[in-house]
Design an enzyme around this catalytic site. Structure first.
Site, PDB file in Angstrom:
ATOM      1  N   HIS A 128      33.391  32.010  39.339  1.00 61.06           N
ATOM      2  CA  HIS A 128      33.385  30.809  38.494  1.00 61.06           C
ATOM      3  C   HIS A 128      32.649  29.651  39.182  1.00 61.06           C
ATOM      4  O   HIS A 128      31.895  29.873  40.128  1.00 61.06           O
ATOM      5  CB  HIS A 128      34.821  30.436  38.082  1.00 61.06           C
ATOM      6  CG  HIS A 128      35.617  31.645  37.650  1.00 61.06           C
ATOM      7  ND1 HIS A 128      35.470  32.222  36.402  1.00 61.06           N
ATOM      8  CD2 HIS A 128      36.521  32.417  38.315  1.00 61.06           C
ATOM      9  CE1 HIS A 128      36.270  33.281  36.321  1.00 61.06           C
ATOM     10  NE2 HIS A 128      36.905  33.423  37.475  1.00 61.06           N
ATOM     11  N   HIS A 184      38.022  36.105  43.653  1.00 64.71           N
ATOM     12  CA  HIS A 184      38.733  35.547  42.494  1.00 64.71           C
ATOM     13  C   HIS A 184      40.211  35.401  42.805  1.00 64.71           C
ATOM     14  O   HIS A 184      40.725  35.887  43.812  1.00 64.71           O
ATOM     15  CB  HIS A 184      38.586  36.488  41.282  1.00 64.71           C
ATOM     16  CG  HIS A 184      37.214  36.527  40.708  1.00 64.71           C
ATOM     17  ND1 HIS A 184      36.849  35.832  39.589  1.00 64.71           N
ATOM     18  CD2 HIS A 184      36.099  37.181  41.132  1.00 64.71           C
ATOM     19  CE1 HIS A 184      35.572  36.049  39.321  1.00 64.71           C
ATOM     20  NE2 HIS A 184      35.091  36.865  40.257  1.00 64.71           N
ATOM     21  N   GLU A 195      40.959  40.047  43.501  1.00 65.66           N
ATOM     22  CA  GLU A 195      41.853  39.052  42.897  1.00 65.66           C
ATOM     23  C   GLU A 195      42.926  38.815  43.952  1.00 65.66           C
ATOM     24  O   GLU A 195      43.794  39.665  44.177  1.00 65.66           O
ATOM     25  CB  GLU A 195      42.466  39.600  41.601  1.00 65.66           C
ATOM     26  CG  GLU A 195      41.452  39.951  40.525  1.00 65.66           C
ATOM     27  CD  GLU A 195      40.979  38.741  39.722  1.00 65.66           C
ATOM     28  OE1 GLU A 195      41.387  37.603  40.039  1.00 65.66           O
ATOM     29  OE2 GLU A 195      40.203  38.940  38.776  1.00 65.66           O
TER      30      GLU A 195
HETATM   31 ZN    ZN Z   1      38.163  34.798  38.277  1.00 62.16          ZN
END
Ligand code: ZN
Length: 338
Positions: free
Chosen positions: A128, A220, A302
């Site tokens: 992002h 992430h 993640e």
């Molecule tokens: Zn993400």
């Protein structure tokens, strides 16, 4: 709100479960330990400690033939299912060694970097961008991911107190870069807070490809409901369609992902996700453009669930983020044989 890196639906996770757990394929010792341990998680943690899969640990074990993964095909319609014409093939460790020799034959700099990763290129992709919230029309643009079309980029999630995933990913990525550079690696970022939004997921993949990266890691944190905890590493499924063909990277990416998962658990003390991946900390997906379009060994991690208070307490801690960076780095070092 569904993010690009949100977890796959339950049936996707279920489709991965027939695989033997990766920790059970490490060695006969690992299998024995896993069998004797009272729970799968305890076995997993013990296995990590005993087999030392990190740097200086055991050399890669021969891999079992991979099952064909078509994760998410059922959930994403017949179009995806057709595109995912999985062609089961033996794991291809030759891809990693080929890239290593290609890298080694590159023109030598005047003052060669020193360290175990000298001559290696690692691309880090901070997930992002903190500016994406202000550029929704730009990031909502559809891009071609080979098998499908998808939004250019997404905003990412936040903790309940507003700490943005994009801040987290950039911080962990920078810490990882410092560690990798200290070991002699050349590190390339897909972005470094140097652009107002993005880049798009297809460009993120292209940056890794054009850098001829020996390894690519996209950083992430997840955004699912409270009570879902832990980390997971996302591996590319075998997909073929348009510009997407992951057949050569599936094998080495799994190796990279397993090493990062093991080292991340050891470094941070975090457990594999309790909400997907069947406790392995590994999930295979075929719907992420950043993986589908990669021609270099690549995984997503993640690091935890920003929407869970206990995970968020870790994710917002600079000390914990340093441990996260160390885990990711050690996984990369192990993969690259440093
Ligand atoms: Zn993400």
């Amino acid at each position: 709100m569904r993010y690009d890196d949100s977890p796959p639906p339950p049936e996707s996770a279920a489709s991965v479960s027939p695989d033997p757990p990766w920790y059970a394929r490490r060695s006969t010792l690992a299998v024995a330990v896993a069998a004797l341990a009272p729970t799968a998680l305890a076995g997993w943690v013990l296995t990590q400690v005993l087999t030392g899969s990190g740097p200086g640990g055991q050399p890669p074990q021969p891999k079992a033939l991979p099952a064909s993964h078509t994760t998410g095909a059922g959930a994403h319609g017949a179009g995806d299912a057709k595109a995912s014409t999985a062609t089961p093939s033996p794991a291809a460790p030759d891809s990693a060694s080929a890239s290593a020799s290609a890298s080694a034959s590159a023109s030598a700099p005047a003052a060669p970097a020193k360290g175990p990763l000298a001559g290696r290129t690692v691309v880090i992709d901070p997930g992002h961008n903190t500016g994406n919230f202000k550029h929704t029309s730009e990031i909502d643009r559809q891009v071609d991911i080979g098998t499908n079309r998808k939004e250019c980029d997404t905003t990412g999630t936040t903790t309940n107190s507003g700490y943005m995933e994009a801040e987290f990913t950039l911080d962990v990525s920078r810490r990882t870069r410092a560690l990798l550079e200290s070991k002699g690696a050349k590190v390339v970022f897909t972005h470094d807070a140097d652009r107002p939004w993005g880049p798009c997921i297809d460009e993120r993949a292209r940056i890794g490809n054009e850098a001829k990266a020996d390894a690519v890691v996209s950083v992430h944190a997840d955004g699912v409901s409270a009570g879902n905890r832990g980390f997971h590493v996302i591996l590319p499924a075998t997909v073929k369609g348009g510009a997407a063909d992951t057949s050569k990277i599936v094998g080495p990416s799994r190796d990279l992902g397993e090493r990062i998962a093991g080292n991340f658990a050891r470094s941070t003390g975090s457990a594999p996700a309790n909400y997907l991946g069947s406790g392995t900390g590994l999930v295979v997906r075929d719907d992420l453009g950043g993986l589908n379009l990669s021609t270099r060994p690549k995984v997503f991690i993640e690091c935890g669930n920003m929407r869970d208070a206990k995970d968020a307490a870790q994710l917002t801690s600079p000390e914990w983020r340093q441990k996260a960076a160390e885990g990711i780095t050690n996984g990369i070092v192990g993969f690259l044989g440093g």
